[in-house]
Scaffold this motif. Structure first.
Motif, PDB file in Angstrom:
ATOM      1  N   MET A  24      -1.210   4.134   0.233  1.00  0.00           N
ATOM      2  CA  MET A  24      -2.028   3.187   0.672  1.00  0.00           C
ATOM      3  C   MET A  24      -1.019   1.863   0.897  1.00  0.00           C
ATOM      4  O   MET A  24      -1.441   1.007   1.949  1.00  0.00           O
ATOM      5  CB  MET A  24      -2.947   2.884  -0.414  1.00  0.00           C
ATOM      6  N   ASN A  25       0.022   1.397   0.310  1.00  0.00           N
ATOM      7  CA  ASN A  25       0.772   0.621   0.700  1.00  0.00           C
ATOM      8  C   ASN A  25       1.582   0.566   2.150  1.00  0.00           C
ATOM      9  O   ASN A  25       1.253  -0.248   3.001  1.00  0.00           O
ATOM     10  CB  ASN A  25       1.934   0.375  -0.370  1.00  0.00           C
ATOM     11  N   LYS A  26       1.702   1.946   2.291  1.00  0.00           N
ATOM     12  CA  LYS A  26       2.257   2.070   3.887  1.00  0.00           C
ATOM     13  C   LYS A  26       1.112   1.867   4.899  1.00  0.00           C
ATOM     14  O   LYS A  26       1.747   1.635   6.229  1.00  0.00           O
ATOM     15  CB  LYS A  26       2.981   3.456   3.995  1.00  0.00           C
ATOM     16  N   PHE A  67      -2.224  -4.770   3.404  1.00  0.00           N
ATOM     17  CA  PHE A  67      -2.565  -6.003   3.738  1.00  0.00           C
ATOM     18  C   PHE A  67      -2.483  -7.089   2.849  1.00  0.00           C
ATOM     19  O   PHE A  67      -2.452  -8.286   3.077  1.00  0.00           O
ATOM     20  CB  PHE A  67      -4.226  -6.130   4.348  1.00  0.00           C
ATOM     21  N   MET A  68      -2.233  -6.706   1.707  1.00  0.00           N
ATOM     22  CA  MET A  68      -1.978  -7.791   0.544  1.00  0.00           C
ATOM     23  C   MET A  68      -0.515  -7.608   0.014  1.00  0.00           C
ATOM     24  O   MET A  68      -0.155  -6.457  -0.503  1.00  0.00           O
ATOM     25  CB  MET A  68      -2.798  -7.627  -0.837  1.00  0.00           C
ATOM     26  N   THR A  69       0.164  -8.428   0.531  1.00  0.00           N
ATOM     27  CA  THR A  69       1.713  -8.476   0.067  1.00  0.00           C
ATOM     28  C   THR A  69       2.205  -8.276  -1.053  1.00  0.00           C
ATOM     29  O   THR A  69       3.265  -7.687  -1.485  1.00  0.00           O
ATOM     30  CB  THR A  69       2.268  -9.600   1.154  1.00  0.00           C
ATOM     31  N   LYS A  70       1.338  -8.947  -1.879  1.00  0.00           N
ATOM     32  CA  LYS A  70       1.676  -8.804  -3.464  1.00  0.00           C
ATOM     33  C   LYS A  70       1.638  -7.551  -4.114  1.00  0.00           C
ATOM     34  O   LYS A  70       2.356  -7.187  -5.214  1.00  0.00           O
ATOM     35  CB  LYS A  70       0.867  -9.734  -4.045  1.00  0.00           C
ATOM     36  N   LEU A  71       0.954  -6.602  -3.524  1.00  0.00           N
ATOM     37  CA  LEU A  71       0.791  -5.354  -3.983  1.00  0.00           C
ATOM     38  C   LEU A  71       1.690  -4.265  -3.259  1.00  0.00           C
ATOM     39  O   LEU A  71       1.862  -3.158  -3.844  1.00  0.00           O
ATOM     40  CB  LEU A  71      -0.743  -4.674  -3.626  1.00  0.00           C
ATOM     41  N   THR A  72       2.413  -4.611  -2.425  1.00  0.00           N
ATOM     42  CA  THR A  72       3.333  -3.864  -1.766  1.00  0.00           C
ATOM     43  C   THR A  72       4.825  -3.899  -2.442  1.00  0.00           C
ATOM     44  O   THR A  72       5.707  -3.087  -1.697  1.00  0.00           O
ATOM     45  CB  THR A  72       3.530  -4.375  -0.238  1.00  0.00           C
ATOM     46  N   GLU A  73       5.034  -4.628  -3.326  1.00  0.00           N
ATOM     47  CA  GLU A  73       6.259  -4.573  -4.062  1.00  0.00           C
ATOM     48  C   GLU A  73       6.607  -3.232  -4.472  1.00  0.00           C
ATOM     49  O   GLU A  73       5.585  -2.518  -5.321  1.00  0.00           O
ATOM     50  CB  GLU A  73       6.393  -5.766  -5.156  1.00  0.00           C
ATOM     51  N   ALA A 118      -7.698   3.767  -8.126  1.00  0.00           N
ATOM     52  CA  ALA A 118      -7.104   3.818  -6.596  1.00  0.00           C
ATOM     53  C   ALA A 118      -8.075   3.190  -5.838  1.00  0.00           C
ATOM     54  O   ALA A 118      -7.742   2.337  -4.868  1.00  0.00           O
ATOM     55  CB  ALA A 118      -7.097   5.121  -6.216  1.00  0.00           C
ATOM     56  N   ALA A 119      -9.449   3.186  -6.290  1.00  0.00           N
ATOM     57  CA  ALA A 119     -10.416   2.459  -5.330  1.00  0.00           C
ATOM     58  C   ALA A 119     -10.218   0.975  -5.533  1.00  0.00           C
ATOM     59  O   ALA A 119     -10.520   0.085  -4.584  1.00  0.00           O
ATOM     60  CB  ALA A 119     -11.971   2.950  -5.829  1.00  0.00           C
ATOM     61  N   CYS A 120     -10.205   0.385  -6.610  1.00  0.00           N
ATOM     62  CA  CYS A 120      -9.944  -0.898  -6.795  1.00  0.00           C
ATOM     63  C   CYS A 120      -8.417  -1.330  -6.035  1.00  0.00           C
ATOM     64  O   CYS A 120      -8.398  -2.547  -5.493  1.00  0.00           O
ATOM     65  CB  CYS A 120      -9.481  -1.221  -8.335  1.00  0.00           C
ATOM     66  N   PHE A 121      -7.610  -0.546  -6.261  1.00  0.00           N
ATOM     67  CA  PHE A 121      -6.498  -0.893  -5.286  1.00  0.00           C
ATOM     68  C   PHE A 121      -6.396  -1.160  -3.839  1.00  0.00           C
ATOM     69  O   PHE A 121      -6.042  -1.611  -3.105  1.00  0.00           O
ATOM     70  CB  PHE A 121      -5.140   0.304  -5.777  1.00  0.00           C
TER      71      PHE A 121
END
Length: 315
Positions: free
Chosen positions: A38-40, A44-50, A73-76
Motif C-alpha cells: 500500500m505504501n508503494k 499519498f500520505m508521506t507520514k505513513l511511508t516511513e 489495513a482498511a484504516c491504513f
C-alpha cells in the motif's frame, strides 16, 4: 514422491510443535507485505511511508485476529486516500462499511480475503485466489473475494488518476462523489474480473465435493477454464483490454500454487479406495472411503561408539 511425502510429514510435525510461534510470524509477514504494498502503490500520505510504520503495524497485527488485521489495513488505506481526495475516501469508507455488514455472511476467518485478494493482484498472481479459496472454502466466499477485487481496481483507478483527483476543485463534492461512483461501477474490466473470479470459485467449490476420483485436480482445471472463458468472452463482448501474456503466465503460476496447496492439504491414494455399505432402521448408507497418502517420517538415531584401547596383558 516419497521424499516429498516425508518432507510434508516433517513440516506438519514442525508446525504442530511450534504453532504458537509460527502463526504470529505468518500474520506478521502477511501484514508487512500488505502495508508495504500500500505504501508503494498509494503512498499519498508521506507520514505513513516511513519504513518503521509498516514494521510497527505488522508487529501489532501479529497478535491480532485476521478480522482486526483487515480493519487496521482498511484504516491504513483510508488514511492514504484522504491525502489525495476526500470523495474517494468517502466512497471506500462506505464500501468498507457495507462489506463489514456483509461480513456476518462470510465464513469464519474469511475477512483476510479482503486484503489477500488485492495483494495477489499486486503480485501478478490474482487467478490463484478463486482456485485456492474454492478448494478450502465454500461458495459464500464469493462475497469477500468480490469485495477484494473491487478494492484493488478502486486503488488502481486512484493511482492512475491521482493528478485529476487532486486538482479537480471546481466541482461540488456531491457531484464528484456521484461521478466517482459512476466511473467505478462502470469499470468493465473490474466487472469481468468479478464475474470470472465468482464463477471460478463456485465451480471449484462444487467440483471438489463431487464423489469422483481426482476431484480436486479436476476442480482446479475446471476453475481455470471458467476464468479463461469469462475473460475471453469479456474481451470480445465488453471490449476489455487484458494482456494475453500476463494472463497466461498468471494462470500458469496460479495452477502451480493450487497444485502445491492440493498436495499439502488433500493428498490421497485412490488406488486403495474402499466402498462400504451398511444400514440402520431408517436408511441405507453407501460410503466411499479414500485413504490419505501419508508416510511416517523416518526416525534416524545415530549412536556413537567409542572404541576401547586394547591393553596388553601383564606378564
Amino acid at each position: 514422491m516419497m521424499s516429498l511425502l516425508v518432507f510434508k510429514e516433517r513440516l506438519k510435525e514442525f508446525y504442530a510443535r511450534f504453532e504458537i510461534y509460527i502463526t504470529p510470524v505468518i500474520k506478521f509477514l502477511f501484514s508487512l507485505l500488505a502495508f508495504s504494498l500500500m505504501n508503494k502503490n498509494i503512498g499519498f500520505m508521506t507520514k505513513l511511508t516511513e519504513p518503521y510504520i509498516p514494521l510497527v503495524l505488522a508487529l501489532v497485527c501479529s497478535f491480532l485476529p485476521y478480522g482486526a488485521i483487515s480493519f487496521l489495513a482498511a484504516c491504513f488505506m483510508l488514511a492514504h486516500l484522504s491525502g489525495i481526495s476526500l470523495e474517494i475516501t468517502l466512497v471506500m469508507a462506505v464500501f468498507i462499511v457495507v462489506a463489514g455488514l456483509l461480513y456476518y455472511g462470510f465464513q469464519p476467518g474469511d475477512s483476510y480475503l479482503l486484503v489477500l485478494t488485492p495483494v495477489f493482484f499486486l503480485l501478478k498472481i490474482p487467478y490463484a485466489i478463486p482456485l485456492i479459496v474454492g478448494l478450502s472454502g465454500s461458495a459464500i466466499s464469493v462475497i469477500p473475494v468480490s469485495c477484494g477485487v473491487f478494492i484493488y481496481y478502486t486503488l488502481l483507478y486512484v493511482k492512475q488518476n491521482a493528478g485529476v483527483l487532486t486538482n479537480d476543485m471546481s466541482v461540488d463534492e456531491i457531484v464528484k462523489f456521484m461521478q466517482l461512483m459512476k466511473v467505478l461501477l462502470s469499470n468493465k474490466l473490474m466487472l469481468v474480473m468479478v464475474i470470472a473470479f465468482a464463477l471460478s470459485l463456485v465451480v471449484v467449490a462444487v467440483t471438489r465435493n463431487l464423489s469422483m476420483d481426482y476431484s480436486w485436480i479436476i476442480a482446479i482445471v475446471a476453475g481455470t477454464i471458467a476464468q479463461l472463458g469469462v475473460i475471453f468472452v469479456g474481451d470480445i463482448v465488453a471490449d476489455v483490454s487484458v494482456s494475453v501474456i500476463g494472463l497466461l503466465v498468471g494462470i500458469l503460476f496460479s495452477i502451480i500454487i493450487a497444485g502445491i496447496y492440493t498436495f499439502f492439504v488433500f493428498a490421497v491414494d485412490y488406488s486403495r479406495t474402499e466402498y462400504v455399505q451398511f444400514e440402520d432402521d431408517d436408511y441405507y448408507y453407501y460410503v466411499k472411503a479414500v485413504p490419505k497418502l501419508t508416510v511416517s517420517a523416518p526416525d534416524v538415531k545415530v549412536q556413537k561408539i567409542n572404541a576401547r584401547k586394547l591393553q596388553r596383558p601383564q606378564r
